[in-house]
Design a protein around this motif. Structure first.
Motif, PDB file in Angstrom:
ATOM      1  N   GLU A  45      11.342   2.908  -0.284  1.00  0.00           N
ATOM      2  CA  GLU A  45      10.165   2.317  -0.759  1.00  0.00           C
ATOM      3  C   GLU A  45       9.987   0.668  -0.751  1.00  0.00           C
ATOM      4  O   GLU A  45       9.132   0.059  -0.383  1.00  0.00           O
ATOM      5  N   LYS A  46      11.171   0.208  -1.319  1.00  0.00           N
ATOM      6  CA  LYS A  46      11.205  -1.090  -1.132  1.00  0.00           C
ATOM      7  C   LYS A  46      10.969  -1.878   0.253  1.00  0.00           C
ATOM      8  O   LYS A  46      10.565  -3.013   0.184  1.00  0.00           O
ATOM      9  N   ARG A  47      11.844  -1.159   1.073  1.00  0.00           N
ATOM     10  CA  ARG A  47      11.762  -1.670   2.425  1.00  0.00           C
ATOM     11  C   ARG A  47      10.378  -1.373   2.963  1.00  0.00           C
ATOM     12  O   ARG A  47       9.960  -2.386   3.626  1.00  0.00           O
ATOM     13  N   LEU A  48       9.614  -0.265   2.612  1.00  0.00           N
ATOM     14  CA  LEU A  48       8.249  -0.338   3.121  1.00  0.00           C
ATOM     15  C   LEU A  48       7.307  -1.337   2.536  1.00  0.00           C
ATOM     16  O   LEU A  48       6.237  -1.736   3.324  1.00  0.00           O
ATOM     17  N   LEU A  49       7.548  -1.995   1.495  1.00  0.00           N
ATOM     18  CA  LEU A  49       6.738  -2.747   0.695  1.00  0.00           C
ATOM     19  C   LEU A  49       7.240  -4.628   1.020  1.00  0.00           C
ATOM     20  O   LEU A  49       6.684  -5.295   0.400  1.00  0.00           O
ATOM     21  N   ARG A  50       8.190  -4.371   1.736  1.00  0.00           N
ATOM     22  CA  ARG A  50       8.631  -5.770   2.219  1.00  0.00           C
ATOM     23  C   ARG A  50       7.618  -6.561   2.892  1.00  0.00           C
ATOM     24  O   ARG A  50       6.857  -5.934   3.745  1.00  0.00           O
ATOM     25  N   VAL A  54       5.021  -5.267   5.714  1.00  0.00           N
ATOM     26  CA  VAL A  54       3.400  -5.216   5.488  1.00  0.00           C
ATOM     27  C   VAL A  54       2.594  -6.270   6.475  1.00  0.00           C
ATOM     28  O   VAL A  54       1.568  -5.855   6.875  1.00  0.00           O
ATOM     29  N   GLU A  55       3.288  -7.212   6.722  1.00  0.00           N
ATOM     30  CA  GLU A  55       2.612  -8.249   7.758  1.00  0.00           C
ATOM     31  C   GLU A  55       2.327  -7.508   9.235  1.00  0.00           C
ATOM     32  O   GLU A  55       1.384  -7.907  10.000  1.00  0.00           O
ATOM     33  N   ASN A  56       3.188  -6.385   9.400  1.00  0.00           N
ATOM     34  CA  ASN A  56       2.697  -5.683  10.892  1.00  0.00           C
ATOM     35  C   ASN A  56       1.857  -4.570  10.601  1.00  0.00           C
ATOM     36  O   ASN A  56       1.959  -3.726  11.696  1.00  0.00           O
ATOM     37  N   VAL A  57       1.128  -4.509   9.653  1.00  0.00           N
ATOM     38  CA  VAL A  57       0.052  -3.548   9.389  1.00  0.00           C
ATOM     39  C   VAL A  57      -1.037  -4.356   9.784  1.00  0.00           C
ATOM     40  O   VAL A  57      -1.476  -5.290   9.396  1.00  0.00           O
ATOM     41  N   ASP A  58      -1.986  -3.380  10.525  1.00  0.00           N
ATOM     42  CA  ASP A  58      -3.369  -4.018  10.801  1.00  0.00           C
ATOM     43  C   ASP A  58      -4.068  -4.242   9.515  1.00  0.00           C
ATOM     44  O   ASP A  58      -4.002  -3.241   8.675  1.00  0.00           O
ATOM     45  N   PRO A  59      -4.768  -5.343   9.156  1.00  0.00           N
ATOM     46  CA  PRO A  59      -5.420  -5.704   7.989  1.00  0.00           C
ATOM     47  C   PRO A  59      -6.530  -4.714   7.772  1.00  0.00           C
ATOM     48  O   PRO A  59      -6.871  -4.426   6.386  1.00  0.00           O
ATOM     49  N   ASP A  60      -7.096  -4.177   8.612  1.00  0.00           N
ATOM     50  CA  ASP A  60      -8.078  -3.035   8.387  1.00  0.00           C
ATOM     51  C   ASP A  60      -7.353  -1.568   7.948  1.00  0.00           C
ATOM     52  O   ASP A  60      -8.134  -0.811   7.251  1.00  0.00           O
ATOM     53  N   SER A  61      -6.204  -1.615   7.971  1.00  0.00           N
ATOM     54  CA  SER A  61      -5.533  -0.320   7.600  1.00  0.00           C
ATOM     55  C   SER A  61      -4.792  -0.582   6.306  1.00  0.00           C
ATOM     56  O   SER A  61      -3.819   0.375   6.219  1.00  0.00           O
ATOM     57  N   TYR A  65      -2.025   2.244   4.329  1.00  0.00           N
ATOM     58  CA  TYR A  65      -0.892   2.170   4.298  1.00  0.00           C
ATOM     59  C   TYR A  65      -0.242   2.064   3.044  1.00  0.00           C
ATOM     60  O   TYR A  65       0.775   3.065   2.673  1.00  0.00           O
ATOM     61  N   PHE A  66      -0.899   1.334   2.098  1.00  0.00           N
ATOM     62  CA  PHE A  66      -0.415   1.504   0.909  1.00  0.00           C
ATOM     63  C   PHE A  66      -0.520   2.730   0.087  1.00  0.00           C
ATOM     64  O   PHE A  66       0.255   3.105  -0.745  1.00  0.00           O
ATOM     65  N   LYS A 125       2.813   8.971   8.137  1.00  0.00           N
ATOM     66  CA  LYS A 125       1.684   8.148   8.234  1.00  0.00           C
ATOM     67  C   LYS A 125       1.851   6.700   8.040  1.00  0.00           C
ATOM     68  O   LYS A 125       1.202   5.835   8.727  1.00  0.00           O
ATOM     69  N   ALA A 126       2.707   6.256   7.218  1.00  0.00           N
ATOM     70  CA  ALA A 126       2.811   4.799   6.964  1.00  0.00           C
ATOM     71  C   ALA A 126       3.487   4.074   8.429  1.00  0.00           C
ATOM     72  O   ALA A 126       3.073   3.276   8.617  1.00  0.00           O
ATOM     73  N   VAL A 127       4.211   4.916   8.894  1.00  0.00           N
ATOM     74  CA  VAL A 127       5.017   4.259  10.134  1.00  0.00           C
ATOM     75  C   VAL A 127       4.128   4.219  11.281  1.00  0.00           C
ATOM     76  O   VAL A 127       4.157   3.361  12.039  1.00  0.00           O
ATOM     77  N   LEU A 128       3.457   5.121  11.346  1.00  0.00           N
ATOM     78  CA  LEU A 128       2.211   4.954  12.393  1.00  0.00           C
ATOM     79  C   LEU A 128       1.018   3.810  12.287  1.00  0.00           C
ATOM     80  O   LEU A 128       0.393   3.422  13.351  1.00  0.00           O
ATOM     81  N   LEU A 129       0.856   3.354  10.937  1.00  0.00           N
ATOM     82  CA  LEU A 129       0.236   2.036  10.711  1.00  0.00           C
ATOM     83  C   LEU A 129       0.698   0.879  11.009  1.00  0.00           C
ATOM     84  O   LEU A 129      -0.160  -0.003  11.057  1.00  0.00           O
ATOM     85  N   LEU A 130       2.146   0.791  11.380  1.00  0.00           N
ATOM     86  CA  LEU A 130       2.672  -0.459  11.629  1.00  0.00           C
ATOM     87  C   LEU A 130       2.474  -0.476  13.116  1.00  0.00           C
ATOM     88  O   LEU A 130       2.641   0.422  13.854  1.00  0.00           O
TER      89      LEU A 130
END
Length: 135
Positions: A45-50, A54-61, A65-66, A125-130
């Motif tokens: 979880e900590k790694r997913l929230l680094r 998070v900068e690699n997630v589309d701002p619209d998504s 992601y969260f 789901k989270a990984v697909l949004l990266l």
């Protein structure tokens, strides 16, 4: 052949007729999900929230992601508590059963498995949004 036959017998106990039994354990599950401090999901979880992730997630998504990360975290927490309970107070999970025979529907260990499956779905789901995975 007689030597092998005699070796399979010990006093009055014929080992060739013994029933192989298995015992479910929560240790493997707890190690895997990181509850014991080892395993592939320790600190996930900590790694997913680094920030770098998070900068690699589309701002619209970002909301999606969260939400996926939160769902992952809740599922892992549920699996952690259920797997702990399975090792301390769940007779179905600690009970011996014959090899090849399913046992434990509704047990805490079975519910932990279901929670881990939910966590897996949320993690996917989270990984697909990266958009790009950082190193």
């Amino acid at each position: 052949e007689k030597l092998l036959e005699k070796a399979s017998e010990f006093a009055l106990f014929d080992k060739s007729t013994s029933v192989v039994s298995c015992k479910r354990t929560n240790r493997i599950v707890r190690d895997y999900i990181g509850a014991t401090g080892k395993g592939p999901l320790v600190g996930a979880e900590k790694r997913l929230l680094r920030k770098s992730v998070v900068e690699n997630v589309d701002p619209d998504s970002l909301d999606d992601y969260f939400s996926a990360v939160e769902s992952f975290s809740q599922s892992i927490s549920r699996a952690t508590s259920l797997s702990y309970t399975a090792g301390t107070a769940d007779f179905d999970s600690m009970n011996n059963f014959q090899k090849g025979e399913e046992n434990g529907d509704g047990s805490n260990l079975e519910q932990a498995r279901e929670a881990i499956e939910e966590a897996n779905v949320s993690l996917k789901k989270a990984v697909l949004l990266l958009t790009e995975v950082p190193e």
